[in-house]
Write an enzyme that holds these catalytic residues in place. Structure first.
Site, PDB file in Angstrom:
ATOM      1  N   ASP A 201     -12.695  18.891   3.738  1.00  0.00           N
ATOM      2  CA  ASP A 201     -11.741  19.696   2.970  1.00  0.00           C
ATOM      3  C   ASP A 201     -11.901  19.341   1.495  1.00  0.00           C
ATOM      4  O   ASP A 201     -11.711  18.187   1.102  1.00  0.00           O
ATOM      5  CB  ASP A 201     -10.320  19.394   3.459  1.00  0.00           C
ATOM      6  CG  ASP A 201      -9.264  20.143   2.663  1.00  0.00           C
ATOM      7  OD1 ASP A 201      -9.456  21.359   2.471  1.00  0.00           O
ATOM      8  OD2 ASP A 201      -8.290  19.531   2.219  1.00  0.00           O
TER       9      ASP A 201
ATOM     10  N   THR B  49     -10.676  25.655  -0.928  1.00  0.00           N
ATOM     11  CA  THR B  49     -10.680  24.619  -1.970  1.00  0.00           C
ATOM     12  C   THR B  49     -12.092  24.182  -2.332  1.00  0.00           C
ATOM     13  O   THR B  49     -12.337  23.759  -3.457  1.00  0.00           O
ATOM     14  CB  THR B  49      -9.865  23.396  -1.514  1.00  0.00           C
ATOM     15  OG1 THR B  49     -10.303  23.009  -0.214  1.00  0.00           O
ATOM     16  CG2 THR B  49      -8.389  23.701  -1.475  1.00  0.00           C
ATOM     17  N   THR B  50     -13.021  24.256  -1.364  1.00  0.00           N
ATOM     18  CA  THR B  50     -14.419  23.902  -1.664  1.00  0.00           C
ATOM     19  C   THR B  50     -15.088  25.051  -2.410  1.00  0.00           C
ATOM     20  O   THR B  50     -15.778  24.835  -3.412  1.00  0.00           O
ATOM     21  CB  THR B  50     -15.184  23.586  -0.359  1.00  0.00           C
ATOM     22  OG1 THR B  50     -14.415  22.695   0.433  1.00  0.00           O
ATOM     23  CG2 THR B  50     -16.532  22.955  -0.650  1.00  0.00           C
TER      24      THR B  50
ATOM     25  N   ASP C  75      -4.112  23.707   6.766  1.00  0.00           N
ATOM     26  CA  ASP C  75      -4.909  24.787   6.179  1.00  0.00           C
ATOM     27  C   ASP C  75      -4.704  26.098   6.941  1.00  0.00           C
ATOM     28  O   ASP C  75      -4.589  27.163   6.340  1.00  0.00           O
ATOM     29  CB  ASP C  75      -6.405  24.420   6.186  1.00  0.00           C
ATOM     30  CG  ASP C  75      -6.762  23.490   5.034  1.00  0.00           C
ATOM     31  OD1 ASP C  75      -5.835  23.079   4.317  1.00  0.00           O
ATOM     32  OD2 ASP C  75      -7.949  23.169   4.858  1.00  0.00           O
TER      33      ASP C  75
END
Length: 533
Positions: free
Chosen positions: A66, A99-100, A400
């Site tokens: 994550d 988020t990546t 998530d």
């Protein structure tokens, strides 16, 4: 003889810019530092992305892919690199997923900026042009999206599954995705769908068992076991009281003490203590309460041994040490108010439930309350895992998935994944670059090329040839196949929509807008001023 030339002392005038190369160097340094952060987590993008093992300063180890978690744990020193960590955190707050991707996109855009700056373009011109690109990209995403309805549970589960497929617990996505969907729909107020508060979903981590044992509890769960060895462990038709006072002998203030000089006085103290506690227990019995929840106390025991003995006799199940921060959640669930004094401990202030029981779960014992009357819009999830690392990652992945469903509730539209939206944006922006003039033409082209980093990285992480894959993907989109994307499981380009690889539109929109905002901020910086004393 020629006259001597007079020597005139000419003072050098102060120059406006002593070092004209400094702003360029600062900008380059910022870009390089931010790109280094982006490259560090690029390998963990997508379902076939690698995991990172993070060792904290105290020796604790966690395994995750994550982006927000990795960057939060990284010890980043450069101020521009910290902006990318903040960017990832902002995406986590706004959408909860992607988020990546947002950091990888930001890294690619910075690389594009570097090339444009070398061509002699002014940073402000690039910044303004990128903002126009971002607005156009959001329009393209909205055109590609398909609207959904909240009562279409299957579609919501597909999006939650896509989010979980890139995590360590991807094998259990078929079990965790429905739990996430049901939990969010349960806490969504009809008429107030846009504001879903995930604090109303309590995720409890319990070591033992496997991830498959994770369950959704339509009620209230306390992580501690019930107090007392002889107390009942199962109560039907429960009357529940939540108290904020202690059932133990009163104590003096910290800087006072009582000196007892003879046995008669000692007996009197013990007698008073007993009658004080007995009075409280009688009041509890009179109100008809048979389940007692006691808030944690710092100064003295919440329930003394003598009080516990009396409560066992009246067959009352006691859960003590309820944390102060959990009181609000408990009140919302039970639809009751905490009782702060004995005078208010009456039958009207109690709440009712069909069943209160102590259940074993892995190595722990829980107190579970189900069938609550007039229950508030809250829900509890017991997350299980065989070891600490798996358990932590399962809880993060579940968070998530909850965020993804929340995004779909907020903005009811979804979009395909697998690099399809990025290639479509790249193609349309490249076509637009042919129609505009001046600096915009260069910037639109650079922005379009930078977006191809997502499909390229997805292919690279899946072990495919990135150049061949992206070229074929571009070709398929040029022929009008808007849903064509990289299927990492089959190692080919297929119709991603048919493969159920979908994600919320909000995730894609926020990743483009937030990445562009951060790039604009970095571009505008031309000096770093240290204020260290």
């Amino acid at each position: 003889m020629a006259p001597k030339a007079k020597s005139v002392n000419i003072k050098p005038t102060a120059k406006a810019f002593k070092d004209k190369s400094k702003p360029t160097d600062v900008r380059l340094s910022n870009i390089q530092a931010a790109k280094a952060v982006s490259d560090a987590i690029r390998t963990s993008l997508g379902p076939r992305g690698m995991d990172k093992m993070i060792q904290a300063g105290n020796g604790e180890v966690s395994i995750t892919n994550d982006g927000a978690t990795i960057l939060k744990q990284m010890n980043v020193l450069h101020p521009a690199a910290k902006m990318l960590v903040e960017l990832s955190r902002a995406q986590d707050v706004a959408a909860g997923d992607g988020t990546t991707s947002v950091v990888v996109i930001a890294g690619a855009l910075l690389e594009a900026c570097e090339k444009l700056l070398q061509k002699g373009l002014h940073p402000t011109a690039i910044s303004d042009s990128f903002q126009r690109c971002s607005n156009k990209a959001v329009e393209i995403l909205k055109q590609m999206s398909t609207p959904i309805e909240l009562d279409d549970r299957e579609t919501l589960i597909k999006s939650a599954s896509t989010s979980l497929n890139s995590k360590v617990v991807s094998q259990q996505s078929s079990l965790l995705a429905p739990i996430a969907v049901d939990a969010v729909l349960k806490v969504t107020d009809p008429g107030k769908e846009t504001s879903v508060d995930l604090k109303n979903i309590k995720v409890i981590s319990s070591l033992g068992g496997t991830v498959e044992d994770t369950e959704l509890v339509d009620g209230l769960v306390f992580t501690c076991r019930s107090a007392g060895s002889n107390a009942p462990k199962r109560i039907e038709k429960a009357k529940i009281g939540l108290i904020q006072f202690c059932i133990s002998a009163p104590k003096t203030d910290m800087d006072h003490n009582v000196i007892v000089s003879d046995y008669a006085a000692m007996d009197r103290v013990l007698k008073e203590e007993r009658s004080y506690i007995l009075n409280i227990v009688k009041q509890i019995k009179k109100s008809g309460c048979n389940v007692l929840l006691v808030q944690k106390s710092i100064l003295r025991d919440a329930v003394s041994d003598l009080a516990q003995h009396f409560l066992d006799k009246i067959k009352c199940l006691v859960v003590k040490d309820v944390e102060r921060e959990d009181i609000e959640f408990v009140c919302k669930t039970l639809h009751c108010r905490p009782i702060a004094s004995l005078d208010h401990f009456t039958a009207e202030n109690l709440s009712s439930a069909d069943l209160v029981e102590e259940v074993a779960s892995g190595t722990n014992k829980f107190v579970k309350i189900t069938g609550i009357q007039n229950m508030g819009r809250t829900v509890s999830i017991i997350c299980r895992g065989s070891n600490k690392l798996v358990l932590e990652e399962a809880a993060r992945s579940l968070h998530d998935a909850l965020c993804v469903v929340r995004c779909l509730v907020k903005l009811r539209a979804q979009i395909v994944g697998g690099g399809a939206p990025e290639i479509e944006m790249a193609l349309q922006l490249a076509a637009l670059a042919q129609t505009v003039e001046g600096v915009d033409a260069y910037c639109f082209r650079a922005f379009a090329d930078a977006l191809e980093v997502i499909p390229s990285t997805l292919a690279e992480n899946a072990g495919l040839n990135p150049i061949a894959t992206v070229t074929e993907l571009r070709n398929r989109h040029a022929q009008g196949e808007k849903n064509a994307g990289i299927n990492v499981r089959k190692g080919a380009i297929t119709d991603i929509f048919a493969e159920n690889v979908v994600q919320p539109l909000l995730v894609s929109i926020s990743s483009i807008t937030l990445a562009t905002e951060t790039i604009r901020s970095i571009l505008k910086i031309d000096d770093i001023v240290n204020t260290f004393s």
